[in-house]
Design a protein around this motif. Structure first.
Motif, PDB file in Angstrom:
ATOM      1  N   ASN A 102       3.270  -4.478   5.252  1.00 54.42           N
ATOM      2  CA  ASN A 102       4.109  -4.667   6.225  1.00 54.42           C
ATOM      3  C   ASN A 102       4.595  -3.755   6.938  1.00 54.42           C
ATOM      4  O   ASN A 102       5.475  -3.747   7.871  1.00 54.42           O
ATOM      5  N   ASP A 103       4.235  -2.721   6.826  1.00 52.71           N
ATOM      6  CA  ASP A 103       4.623  -1.238   7.320  1.00 52.71           C
ATOM      7  C   ASP A 103       4.034  -1.060   8.755  1.00 52.71           C
ATOM      8  O   ASP A 103       2.617  -0.648   8.742  1.00 52.71           O
ATOM      9  N   ILE A 108      -3.325  -8.556  -6.248  1.00 49.29           N
ATOM     10  CA  ILE A 108      -2.423  -7.609  -7.084  1.00 49.29           C
ATOM     11  C   ILE A 108      -1.092  -7.378  -6.152  1.00 49.29           C
ATOM     12  O   ILE A 108      -1.410  -6.891  -5.083  1.00 49.29           O
ATOM     13  N   SER A 109      -0.150  -7.473  -6.638  1.00 46.87           N
ATOM     14  CA  SER A 109       1.192  -7.086  -5.906  1.00 46.87           C
ATOM     15  C   SER A 109       1.950  -6.053  -6.369  1.00 46.87           C
ATOM     16  O   SER A 109       2.140  -5.905  -7.522  1.00 46.87           O
ATOM     17  N   THR A 110       2.098  -4.823  -5.509  1.00 45.65           N
ATOM     18  CA  THR A 110       2.861  -3.691  -5.921  1.00 45.65           C
ATOM     19  C   THR A 110       4.135  -3.814  -5.120  1.00 45.65           C
ATOM     20  O   THR A 110       4.908  -2.715  -5.091  1.00 45.65           O
ATOM     21  N   VAL A 111       4.491  -4.777  -4.492  1.00 46.06           N
ATOM     22  CA  VAL A 111       5.683  -4.954  -3.789  1.00 46.06           C
ATOM     23  C   VAL A 111       6.949  -4.855  -4.765  1.00 46.06           C
ATOM     24  O   VAL A 111       6.849  -5.574  -5.927  1.00 46.06           O
ATOM     25  N   PRO A 112       7.982  -4.070  -4.460  1.00 43.61           N
ATOM     26  CA  PRO A 112       9.135  -4.023  -5.289  1.00 43.61           C
ATOM     27  C   PRO A 112       9.924  -5.382  -5.698  1.00 43.61           C
ATOM     28  O   PRO A 112       9.563  -6.351  -4.936  1.00 43.61           O
ATOM     29  N   PHE A 152       0.845  -1.078   0.248  1.00 42.62           N
ATOM     30  CA  PHE A 152       0.030  -0.075   0.026  1.00 42.62           C
ATOM     31  C   PHE A 152       0.885   1.280  -0.086  1.00 42.62           C
ATOM     32  O   PHE A 152       0.646   2.128   0.749  1.00 42.62           O
ATOM     33  N   GLY A 153       2.006   1.198  -1.068  1.00 45.56           N
ATOM     34  CA  GLY A 153       2.683   2.529  -1.260  1.00 45.56           C
ATOM     35  C   GLY A 153       2.032   3.497  -2.324  1.00 45.56           C
ATOM     36  O   GLY A 153       0.575   3.345  -2.310  1.00 45.56           O
ATOM     37  N   HIS A 168      -9.233   2.855   3.199  1.00 46.64           N
ATOM     38  CA  HIS A 168      -9.123   1.558   3.094  1.00 46.64           C
ATOM     39  C   HIS A 168      -8.531   0.895   4.501  1.00 46.64           C
ATOM     40  O   HIS A 168      -7.493   1.459   4.962  1.00 46.64           O
ATOM     41  N   TYR A 169      -8.818   0.088   5.242  1.00 46.13           N
ATOM     42  CA  TYR A 169      -8.286  -0.747   6.495  1.00 46.13           C
ATOM     43  C   TYR A 169      -7.092  -1.386   5.903  1.00 46.13           C
ATOM     44  O   TYR A 169      -7.279  -2.121   4.809  1.00 46.13           O
ATOM     45  N   VAL A 170      -6.067  -1.325   6.571  1.00 42.81           N
ATOM     46  CA  VAL A 170      -4.722  -1.968   6.142  1.00 42.81           C
ATOM     47  C   VAL A 170      -4.358  -3.011   7.098  1.00 42.81           C
ATOM     48  O   VAL A 170      -4.322  -2.881   8.302  1.00 42.81           O
ATOM     49  N   TYR A 171      -4.400  -4.177   6.308  1.00 39.81           N
ATOM     50  CA  TYR A 171      -4.056  -5.504   7.221  1.00 39.81           C
ATOM     51  C   TYR A 171      -2.770  -5.630   7.111  1.00 39.81           C
ATOM     52  O   TYR A 171      -1.919  -5.327   6.074  1.00 39.81           O
ATOM     53  N   ASP A 172      -2.105  -6.449   8.105  1.00 42.90           N
ATOM     54  CA  ASP A 172      -0.795  -7.020   8.173  1.00 42.90           C
ATOM     55  C   ASP A 172      -0.797  -8.160   6.955  1.00 42.90           C
ATOM     56  O   ASP A 172      -1.760  -8.914   7.058  1.00 42.90           O
TER      57      ASP A 172
END
Length: 219
Positions: free
Chosen positions: A121-122, A154-158, A95-96, A133-137
């Protein structure tokens, strides 16, 4: 008569264009246009008419010579192939800035594609509501997927963390993944990954734009 109704029976390049065709067909229907020929459809979609005819031939006899294609019928066929009438519940991983942009848009052009939950994971945003949006771990992914019947991720992870994120997605039971990291990841044979490489897409755009302008100059 439609001879093939599943994406796995259709060439991958053709399958990637079907959502584009469906979007423009719905636009035609909204404009009360009932039939279209491949040449006219080519002008709208910017896909060569020969490619359109070849794509359609993989599905069945969708049109008639001299008449063209019935718009309502094509919409029915493509909806069936793409299973576009059923809701697709989506998990967004990361969620960046890119994740927030996707969540904000939330596929406004298609009411059946819905981002149900977002993960990160932040510690500074986990457990909080961020931009609606509620952010889940990310560690809660499997439980949330099962609870909300999520089928797509959908993954936006680097890239450097993409494999770990995809591993967690696979472990959750999701088998359809859209990955915004261009580096290939390892997944089981039953898991389908589509890659979005923004750098490559931009370079391709610039290449075609430059060549188009040079072609016009040389004429």
């Amino acid at each position: 008569m439609v001879k093939k109704t599943k994406l796995e029976a259709i060439p991958k390049a053709t399958a990637k264009r079907l959502p584009l065709y469906l979007r423009y067909l719905k636009m035609l229907q909204n404009a009360e246009i009932t039939r279209i020929k491949s040449k006219g459809f080519s002008e709208i979609t910017q896909v060569p008419s020969a490619t359109i005819r070849r794509d359609f031939s993989h599905i069945g006899e969708l049109g008639r010579s001299g008449y063209g294609y019935d718009v309502a019928y094509l919409i029915e066929v493509f909806n069936h192939i793409l299973d576009a009438q059923d809701e697709k519940r989506i998990a967004l991983i990361g969620f960046g800035n890119l994740g927030k942009a996707l969540a904000k848009n939330n596929f406004r052009r298609n009411d059946n594609l819905n981002i149900i939950s977002v993960f990160d994971n932040d510690p500074s945003i986990i457990g909080k509501e961020v931009e609606g949006h509620y952010v889940y771990d990310i560690q809660e992914l499997s439980d949330v997927v099962k609870e909300n019947k999520i089928t797509v991720a959908i993954s936006t992870v680097p890239s450097q963390y993409s494999q770990k994120a995809v591993d967690k997605i696979v472990a959750s039971g999701v088998t359809a993944i859209l990955n915004f990291a261009p580096d290939r990841v390892e997944v089981p044979a039953n898991v389908h990954v589509q890659y979005i490489d923004l750098t490559t897409e931009l370079q391709t755009l610039i290449f075609f734009d430059q060549n188009y302008r040079q072609a016009k100059i040389s004429i």
